[in-house]
Structures are given as structure tokens and as C-alpha cells.
Design a protein around this motif. Structure first.
Motif, PDB file in Angstrom:
ATOM      1  N   VAL A 192       0.856  -1.186   0.000  1.00 25.65           N
ATOM      2  CA  VAL A 192       0.000   0.000   0.000  1.00 25.65           C
ATOM      3  C   VAL A 192       0.891   1.234   0.000  1.00 25.65           C
ATOM      4  O   VAL A 192       1.900   1.281   0.709  1.00 25.65           O
ATOM      5  CB  VAL A 192      -0.929   0.035   1.235  1.00 25.65           C
ATOM      6  CG1 VAL A 192      -1.712   1.349   1.301  1.00 25.65           C
ATOM      7  CG2 VAL A 192      -1.900  -1.144   1.221  1.00 25.65           C
ATOM      8  N   ILE A 193       0.518   2.221  -0.811  1.00 28.65           N
ATOM      9  CA  ILE A 193       1.194   3.516  -0.808  1.00 28.65           C
ATOM     10  C   ILE A 193       0.533   4.398   0.245  1.00 28.65           C
ATOM     11  O   ILE A 193      -0.688   4.572   0.245  1.00 28.65           O
ATOM     12  CB  ILE A 193       1.093   4.206  -2.183  1.00 28.65           C
ATOM     13  CG1 ILE A 193       1.763   3.370  -3.276  1.00 28.65           C
ATOM     14  CG2 ILE A 193       1.688   5.613  -2.123  1.00 28.65           C
ATOM     15  CD1 ILE A 193       3.250   3.197  -3.118  1.00 28.65           C
ATOM     16  N   TYR A 194       1.346   4.959   1.140  1.00 34.38           N
ATOM     17  CA  TYR A 194       0.869   5.931   2.131  1.00 34.38           C
ATOM     18  C   TYR A 194       1.521   7.272   1.794  1.00 34.38           C
ATOM     19  O   TYR A 194       2.709   7.477   2.048  1.00 34.38           O
ATOM     20  CB  TYR A 194       1.236   5.489   3.546  1.00 34.38           C
ATOM     21  CG  TYR A 194       0.514   4.243   3.991  1.00 34.38           C
ATOM     22  CD1 TYR A 194      -0.744   4.315   4.583  1.00 34.38           C
ATOM     23  CD2 TYR A 194       1.081   2.988   3.797  1.00 34.38           C
ATOM     24  CE1 TYR A 194      -1.417   3.162   4.977  1.00 34.38           C
ATOM     25  CE2 TYR A 194       0.419   1.831   4.187  1.00 34.38           C
ATOM     26  CZ  TYR A 194      -0.829   1.925   4.776  1.00 34.38           C
ATOM     27  OH  TYR A 194      -1.495   0.780   5.156  1.00 34.38           O
ATOM     28  N   ALA A 195       0.736   8.163   1.193  1.00 33.39           N
ATOM     29  CA  ALA A 195       1.269   9.438   0.723  1.00 33.39           C
ATOM     30  C   ALA A 195       1.080  10.532   1.763  1.00 33.39           C
ATOM     31  O   ALA A 195       0.068  10.572   2.467  1.00 33.39           O
ATOM     32  CB  ALA A 195       0.580   9.842  -0.577  1.00 33.39           C
ATOM     33  N   LEU A 196       2.064  11.426   1.840  1.00 32.99           N
ATOM     34  CA  LEU A 196       1.950  12.603   2.704  1.00 32.99           C
ATOM     35  C   LEU A 196       1.354  13.749   1.895  1.00 32.99           C
ATOM     36  O   LEU A 196       1.928  14.160   0.883  1.00 32.99           O
ATOM     37  CB  LEU A 196       3.321  13.027   3.245  1.00 32.99           C
ATOM     38  CG  LEU A 196       3.834  12.261   4.464  1.00 32.99           C
ATOM     39  CD1 LEU A 196       4.425  10.923   4.046  1.00 32.99           C
ATOM     40  CD2 LEU A 196       4.867  13.077   5.224  1.00 32.99           C
ATOM     41  N   PRO A 197       0.191  14.259   2.324  1.00 31.77           N
ATOM     42  CA  PRO A 197      -0.384  15.415   1.627  1.00 31.77           C
ATOM     43  C   PRO A 197       0.449  16.670   1.894  1.00 31.77           C
ATOM     44  O   PRO A 197       1.072  16.770   2.953  1.00 31.77           O
ATOM     45  CB  PRO A 197      -1.767  15.562   2.265  1.00 31.77           C
ATOM     46  CG  PRO A 197      -2.000  14.315   3.057  1.00 31.77           C
ATOM     47  CD  PRO A 197      -0.662  13.788   3.420  1.00 31.77           C
ATOM     48  N   THR A 211      -3.074  22.089  -4.205  1.00 35.86           N
ATOM     49  CA  THR A 211      -4.238  22.537  -3.447  1.00 35.86           C
ATOM     50  C   THR A 211      -5.007  21.353  -2.860  1.00 35.86           C
ATOM     51  O   THR A 211      -4.858  20.208  -3.304  1.00 35.86           O
ATOM     52  CB  THR A 211      -5.197  23.337  -4.337  1.00 35.86           C
ATOM     53  OG1 THR A 211      -5.736  22.457  -5.346  1.00 35.86           O
ATOM     54  CG2 THR A 211      -4.474  24.500  -5.015  1.00 35.86           C
ATOM     55  N   ASP A 212      -5.852  21.647  -1.877  1.00 37.82           N
ATOM     56  CA  ASP A 212      -6.736  20.616  -1.327  1.00 37.82           C
ATOM     57  C   ASP A 212      -7.620  20.026  -2.419  1.00 37.82           C
ATOM     58  O   ASP A 212      -7.873  18.814  -2.449  1.00 37.82           O
ATOM     59  CB  ASP A 212      -7.621  21.207  -0.225  1.00 37.82           C
ATOM     60  CG  ASP A 212      -6.865  21.435   1.076  1.00 37.82           C
ATOM     61  OD1 ASP A 212      -5.737  20.915   1.219  1.00 37.82           O
ATOM     62  OD2 ASP A 212      -7.409  22.131   1.959  1.00 37.82           O
ATOM     63  N   GLU A 213      -8.085  20.878  -3.321  1.00 42.28           N
ATOM     64  CA  GLU A 213      -8.966  20.416  -4.395  1.00 42.28           C
ATOM     65  C   GLU A 213      -8.257  19.409  -5.301  1.00 42.28           C
ATOM     66  O   GLU A 213      -8.866  18.416  -5.735  1.00 42.28           O
ATOM     67  CB  GLU A 213      -9.459  21.610  -5.220  1.00 42.28           C
ATOM     68  CG  GLU A 213     -10.438  22.524  -4.496  1.00 42.28           C
ATOM     69  CD  GLU A 213      -9.781  23.383  -3.418  1.00 42.28           C
ATOM     70  OE1 GLU A 213     -10.503  23.816  -2.497  1.00 42.28           O
ATOM     71  OE2 GLU A 213      -8.546  23.603  -3.483  1.00 42.28           O
ATOM     72  N   GLU A 214      -6.986  19.648  -5.582  1.00 37.75           N
ATOM     73  CA  GLU A 214      -6.225  18.704  -6.405  1.00 37.75           C
ATOM     74  C   GLU A 214      -6.062  17.365  -5.696  1.00 37.75           C
ATOM     75  O   GLU A 214      -6.154  16.306  -6.326  1.00 37.75           O
ATOM     76  CB  GLU A 214      -4.852  19.295  -6.736  1.00 37.75           C
ATOM     77  CG  GLU A 214      -4.879  20.438  -7.730  1.00 37.75           C
ATOM     78  CD  GLU A 214      -3.501  21.065  -7.900  1.00 37.75           C
ATOM     79  OE1 GLU A 214      -2.822  20.703  -8.875  1.00 37.75           O
ATOM     80  OE2 GLU A 214      -3.109  21.901  -7.065  1.00 37.75           O
ATOM     81  N   VAL A 215      -5.801  17.410  -4.393  1.00 41.62           N
ATOM     82  CA  VAL A 215      -5.664  16.175  -3.617  1.00 41.62           C
ATOM     83  C   VAL A 215      -6.961  15.376  -3.671  1.00 41.62           C
ATOM     84  O   VAL A 215      -6.959  14.165  -3.935  1.00 41.62           O
ATOM     85  CB  VAL A 215      -5.281  16.487  -2.154  1.00 41.62           C
ATOM     86  CG1 VAL A 215      -5.374  15.229  -1.295  1.00 41.62           C
ATOM     87  CG2 VAL A 215      -3.877  17.068  -2.081  1.00 41.62           C
ATOM     88  N   ILE A 216      -8.075  16.043  -3.440  1.00 42.43           N
ATOM     89  CA  ILE A 216      -9.383  15.369  -3.457  1.00 42.43           C
ATOM     90  C   ILE A 216      -9.652  14.760  -4.831  1.00 42.43           C
ATOM     91  O   ILE A 216     -10.123  13.620  -4.946  1.00 42.43           O
ATOM     92  CB  ILE A 216     -10.492  16.363  -3.063  1.00 42.43           C
ATOM     93  CG1 ILE A 216     -10.327  16.771  -1.594  1.00 42.43           C
ATOM     94  CG2 ILE A 216     -11.876  15.763  -3.301  1.00 42.43           C
ATOM     95  CD1 ILE A 216     -11.143  17.986  -1.196  1.00 42.43           C
ATOM     96  N   LYS A 217      -9.323  15.499  -5.883  1.00 42.62           N
ATOM     97  CA  LYS A 217      -9.544  15.012  -7.245  1.00 42.62           C
ATOM     98  C   LYS A 217      -8.724  13.757  -7.521  1.00 42.62           C
ATOM     99  O   LYS A 217      -9.218  12.784  -8.104  1.00 42.62           O
ATOM    100  CB  LYS A 217      -9.191  16.115  -8.248  1.00 42.62           C
ATOM    101  CG  LYS A 217      -9.535  15.782  -9.690  1.00 42.62           C
ATOM    102  CD  LYS A 217      -9.250  16.980 -10.584  1.00 42.62           C
ATOM    103  CE  LYS A 217      -9.597  16.671 -12.041  1.00 42.62           C
ATOM    104  NZ  LYS A 217      -9.307  17.837 -12.921  1.00 42.62           N
TER     105      LYS A 217
END
Length: 209
Positions: A27-32, A198-204
Motif C-alpha cells: 500500500v502507498i501511504y502518501a503525505l499530503p 491545493t486541497d482540491e487537487e488532492v481530493i480530485k
């Protein structure tokens, strides 16, 4: 010395370096936020799940831009011990509580109720877009280590040589594309294009999975 066109390019290069972990119990665990761009590229290429591990920097009380600690969403704290010795303990306790709360808020915003994937008995690969001091990624490693993964890894495009040596003491394996013995002072210096995510890019990115 520019090594990467952008975060997507760095993610693709890391995916090639991690290809032995495709289609397995990894599993990949990414840091936002920036790490999610790379993590998405890697997860999609290797056909493995993507989750987040959220850590928050704690800035010095007289200079908030200067990080002295980092804390994970479950309260794992990593500090520059020299700097920590000179700050008020009550101030630090309150700062930790504030950032743990913010980390929980961000998980809800980004994943909207999707449950965390436990790292128990799997290969957990922690991904970010680069490392400087290493405080945030060390907090992430401490947090995931408690879940008893089969193997705990770091996969990053670039980090200072001394920081990499420290990370090798916290992770079972470190995959790095640029071991920067003469570090240029900022992760962004190794990218041709390194905008804020941005937060929006992360959500997308997360909703595409």
C-alpha cells in the motif's frame, strides 16, 4: 541541478524503481499535499492501493516557518531535540493538540469517510515529493510502525545525504532517486515545475482511485 520535470514525472520514476511491488500486498501511504501527486502515479502504475498518512509541522513559537517538530494524526511526535529543549512545555502540548486536530480534519476533507488501510502485515510504502529535515516523514514512519507492517519503506525523489542516513534507521528500506550530497537547500530546486498543490487537487486525485 533539475532532476524532475514535475511531481508526476518524479512519481513515474519512482514507480519504475518500485515495480517489484506491483500487484502485491503493498500500500502507498502518501503525505499530503505534494506526496499525493506522486503516490497517485505510483499506485496507478503498480495497481496497488493508495492511502494517506497525515503529519503536521510545528513551527517555532517565535518563527512559525521554522519547523521544530512534526506530529502524526495519531499523536506520534518527532522533534529537533535541541530546539525542543528551549520551548515552553505547555505551549508545545497545546501546539501538538491543535495539529493533531487539524490532521484529523484534513483526513475527513480528503477522504470523506473512507477508512484508513491498516499497515498490518503488508509492505507499507511512505511517499512524499522530497525530504529536507525529515521530521514529517519520521513522524509518519513512527505512526505506521505501530501497525506492525511486514515491511516499512520510504520512497522519495530527493533528500539530503545526512537525512537519508537518519531515515535508514527508521525504515526497513529507503528508495531514493537523488541522494543529494550537496543539497541545494529546498526540494523545489530539483524540479523544473513545483507549484503548490491545493486541497482540491488532492481530493480530485483520490476520487480517481
Amino acid at each position: 541541478m533539475i532532476q524532475f520535470k514535475d511531481r508526476q514525472d518524479a512519481g513515474r520514476q519512482l514507480a519504475r524503481a518500485l515495480r517489484e511491488y506491483s500487484d502485491g500486498d503493498s500500500v502507498i501511504y502518501a503525505l499530503p499535499r505534494g506526496g499525493v501527486v506522486l503516490g497517485s502515479e505510483i499506485a496507478n502504475t503498480l495497481h496497488i492501493p493508495l492511502d494517506l498518512v497525515i503529519t503536521r509541522k510545528i513551527g517555532h513559537p517565535s518563527n512559525p516557518e521554522y519547523a521544530i517538530c512534526a506530529v502524526s494524526e495519531d499523536g506520534e511526535l518527532v522533534c529537533n531535540e535541541v530546539e525542543k529543549a528551549f520551548v515552553n512545555k505547555d505551549w508545545l502540548k497545546n501546539a501538538v493538540a491543535k495539529e493533531v486536530k487539524e490532521a484529523a480534519r484534513r483526513r475527513e476533507v480528503y477522504l470523506r469517510g473512507i477508512k484508513h488501510i491498516p499497515a498490518t502485515n503488508i509492505t507499507a510504502i511512505v511517499v512524499d515529493d522530497g525530504v529536507a529535515t525529515g521530521l514529517t516523514i519520521k513522524a509518519a514512519l513512527q505512526s505506521l510502525r505501530k501497525e506492525k507492517p511486514k515491511k516499512l519503506m520510504v520512497a522519495i525523489p530527493v533528500a539530503p545525504h545526512d537525512t537519508l542516513n537518519e531515515l535508514r534507521g527508521s525504515a526497513d528500506e529507503v528508495v531514493v532517486l537523488e541522494d543529494a550530497k550537496d543539497y541545494l537547500g529546498a526540494v523545489g530546486a530539483y524540479y523544473a515545475y513545483f507549484p503548490q498543490v491545493t486541497d482540491e487537487e488532492v481530493i480530485k486525485l483520490l476520487t480517481r482511485l
